[in-house]
Design a protein around this motif. Structure first.
Motif, short mmCIF file in Angstrom:
data_model
loop_
_atom_site.label_atom_id
_atom_site.label_comp_id
_atom_site.label_asym_id
_atom_site.label_seq_id
_atom_site.Cartn_x
_atom_site.Cartn_y
_atom_site.Cartn_z
N LEU A 86 0.84 -1.21 0.00
CA LEU A 86 0.00 0.00 0.00
C LEU A 86 0.87 1.26 0.00
N VAL A 99 -7.19 -0.56 -2.78
CA VAL A 99 -6.56 -0.43 -4.10
C VAL A 99 -7.59 -0.87 -5.14
N ILE A 110 -3.71 2.99 -5.99
CA ILE A 110 -4.27 3.18 -4.65
C ILE A 110 -5.56 3.99 -4.75
#
Lengths: 383, 255
Positions: free
Chosen positions: A304, A349, A359
């Protein structure tokens, strides 16, 4: 139902009742005193003691011709104690370290004991019958009088432990501090070690010199896994000692001529294994599960954060980045594909085109929290 | 009536086998002092402390606390051992360890009661650890362990405190907490004797210093004794940072 009948039959059996009571009492005594031995890092001392007791048993028999349990226990205790004293003497006066001293004394005494035992058995008369059971133990040979001896002497040791609880705790945790308070730590040390010797020699007939130390060490090691309180640990250790002692002795008595020592060790080892694996917090299974969960979270967060950074480097934040690229940025982040699918499920995401990811707004909102968590943890680690 | 020194050591000699570790050491520390025992590695600092506390048997010499032999003065002596001297995986709680400070007053067989528990909690509060009372001791950081040991010594309610390297490997928060408590003890008229290894902080933390290197090199108020000449005598040539401590001209290190 046949099994049930068998159990009922065994329960009504007087010999077996004696065996069960004797080995339960023995298990409690050795479990409780073993807890202190293990906490004081004297596990091996129990092993040396039990082996060193063998020549004492043989000598008492040779000198008196008696097989009375109390006499043999006395001989075992004296010879066990002599072994411990010699170990201390070697450690204090020579350059030999305690592990070598233990090994030397244990083998010399045990060897002497075996020689004497063989000599006794070669004698023409039959009076020596049964002395060899001190090697591997024979719980089936326990008599009522043996049980009374174990319960009485063991009871004295347990009573002393409860009276001197605070003093023994001090001795086990911080001996020097106790000495500055004015307690005679050397005396308390001798006293507690003597009780461990007592527990060992009480079990010699039942469990045998070779494996008696297992009943000292194993219950304590298992109990330590389940609790962080000394009181609980000592009680639990006594309980585990009783369970492994009783089950082992009963199985060995019910089966034909199965020595008790090995059975007790098997039972105790089983409990130790389960404790090592399953105990909460200290158990290996939990540690492994915790480790895996942590690892997975770290992998997720790494992916992430990488996507967040990539988004900041592009004018179009919705631009997708390939899985291969993510792998190249963080090669240590495990299975990137799996992490991406997990992140997609959470809505952090999104897939822009097959194999390309970006993202989301929700994912960006998670980033500050992740970062504070890491910084927070860093601060704690340095504090 | 003249006040007795808090600690008086006379002609103390300690040897391991044939090697002297302390040689003919004299030391007199006045009551109410914050005293540091400093010296290079192997100077016998911990040995001096342990001999004073009767944990080691000296070859010669005597130790007086408040003018009386140590055996008669145990009640007024508190001890903070080195943190590494115990197994922190021992199954016990923070409160339980602090309660051990009460064992000396309790005497044989008696268990700690409610008063002891109150005192222990109060002392945990003083070191900022009352929230950790129920915590298993293996979950503590090094600094927290040190504070627990300090709370245990405070629970002894002593007059003379001996501390073995109380600042060894602790965080800044703990170091400040410890020095605050030391100053508080001094304000209450109590005496603190600490084995210390950080020369930089001696003038800031302590008012009395003993420079030891097997023999007692010098002992007295920091302003008089903590000089270049004495430090060089204690440490020999092994003091590359000496010049940072004090300008050579004055000789005395500024406080």
């Amino acid at each position: 139902m046949i099994l049930w009948d068998k159990v009922a039959e065994l329960a009504g059996n007087h010999t077996l009742q004696t065996v069960a009571m004797g080995s339960a009492a023995l298990g409690i005594v050795s479990g409780v005193l073993g807890a202190f031995a293990v906490l004081r890092k004297q596990s091996l001392l129990g092993d040396a003691m039990s082996h060193a007791a063998l020549p004492g048993i043989a000598l008492i028999f040779l000198l008196t011709g008696s097989k009375a349990p109390l006499m043999l226990v006395l001989g075992a205790a004296l010879s066990g104690w002599l072994g411990i004293l010699l170990i201390m003497l070697i450690v204090n006066t020579t350059r030999i370290k305690s592990d070598s001293a233990l090994g030397i004394i244990m083998s010399v005494f045990f060897g002497t004991g075996l020689v004497l035992l063989t000599f006794i058995q070669k004698r023409p008369d039959a009076s020596q019958a049964g002395l060899d059971r001190f090697l591997f133990g024979q719980a089936a040979a326990l008599l009522r009088s043996d049980v009374v001896t174990i319960a009485a002497l063991g009871g004295v040791a347990l009573a002393m432990v409860s009276i001197l609880w605070k003093e023994f705790k001090l001795l086990s945790f911080d001996r020097d501090f106790g000495a500055t308070l004015g307690y005679p730590m050397a005396f308390l040390d001798v006293l507690l070690t003597s009780f461990v010797v007592l527990a060992v020699v009480l079990g010699l007939q039942t469990v045998g010199v070779v494996l008696m130390s297992a009943l000292i060490v194993a219950p304590a090691a298992a109990a330590r896994q389940w609790t962080d309180r000394l009181g609980t640990m000592v009680l639990l250790s006594g309980l585990i000692g009783a369970v492994s002692g009783t089950t082992g002795a009963v199985i060995s008595s019910a089966a034909d001529r199965l020595p008790t020592g090995p059975m007790v060790v098997l039972m105790a080892s089983l409990i130790v294994a389960v404790s090592l694996l399953m105990a909460p917090r200290r158990g290996l299974v939990w540690a492994w599960l915790r480790h895996r969960a942590n690892n997975q979270r770290l992998c997720l967060e790494t992916v992430l954060e990488d996507l967040c950074e990539l988004a900041q480097q592009h004018t179009d934040p919705g631009h997708g980045h390939s899985e291969k690229m993510l792998k190249a940025i963080s090669p240590g982040a495990g299975d990137i594909g799996r992490s991406l699918r997990e992140l997609e499920e959470r809505g952090w995401v999104k897939q822009t085109s097959p194999g390309h990811w970006a993202i989301t707004e929700a994912g960006l909102r998670e980033i500050p929290e992740i970062q504070t968590r890491y910084f927070g943890r860093d601060r704690e680690a340095t504090a | 009536m003249a006040t007795q020194p808090a600690l008086q050591v006379e002609d103390l000699t300690v040897a391991y086998l044939d090697k002297p570790v302390l040689w003919d050491v004299d030391l007199t520390i006045p009551p109410g002092a914050l005293a540091a025992i400093v010296g290079p590695n192997g100077a016998g600092k911990t040995t001096l402390l342990k001999s004073v506390l009767g944990l080691l048997k000296p070859a010669a010499g005597q130790v007086l606390i408040n003018g009386r032999p140590y055996d008669e003065q145990r009640r007024v002596v508190g001890y903070v051992p080195q943190r590494g001297s115990v197994d922190w995986d021992f199954p016990t709680t923070v409160l339980d360890v602090v309660l051990m400070g009460r064992y000396g007053r309790l005497g044989w067989f008696r268990r700690p009661g409610r008063t002891d528990r109150q005192i222990a909690m109060e002392m945990l509060g003083k070191v900022g650890m009352e929230k950790f009372a129920r915590r298993q001791i293996s979950q503590l950081s090094g600094g927290q362990q040190q504070r627990v040991f300090l709370a245990r010594a405070l629970a002894q309610e002593a007059e003379v405190y001996f501390m073995d390297e109380p600042f060894q490997g602790v965080d800044a928060t703990t170091e400040r907490a410890i020095i605050e408590i030391m100053k508080q003890l001094r304000a209450e008229g109590k005496t603190v004797v600490a084995v210390h290894h950080d020369l930089q902080t001696v003038p800031e933390y302590f008012d009395f210093v003993a420079l030891l290197n097997v023999r007692m090199v010098a002992a007295g108020p920091v302003s008089e004794v903590f000089t270049h000449a004495n430090l060089r005598a204690a440490y020999g040539g092994r003091m590359p940072f000496l010049s940072e401590l004090a300008p050579e001209s004055t000789g005395v290190i500024p406080q």
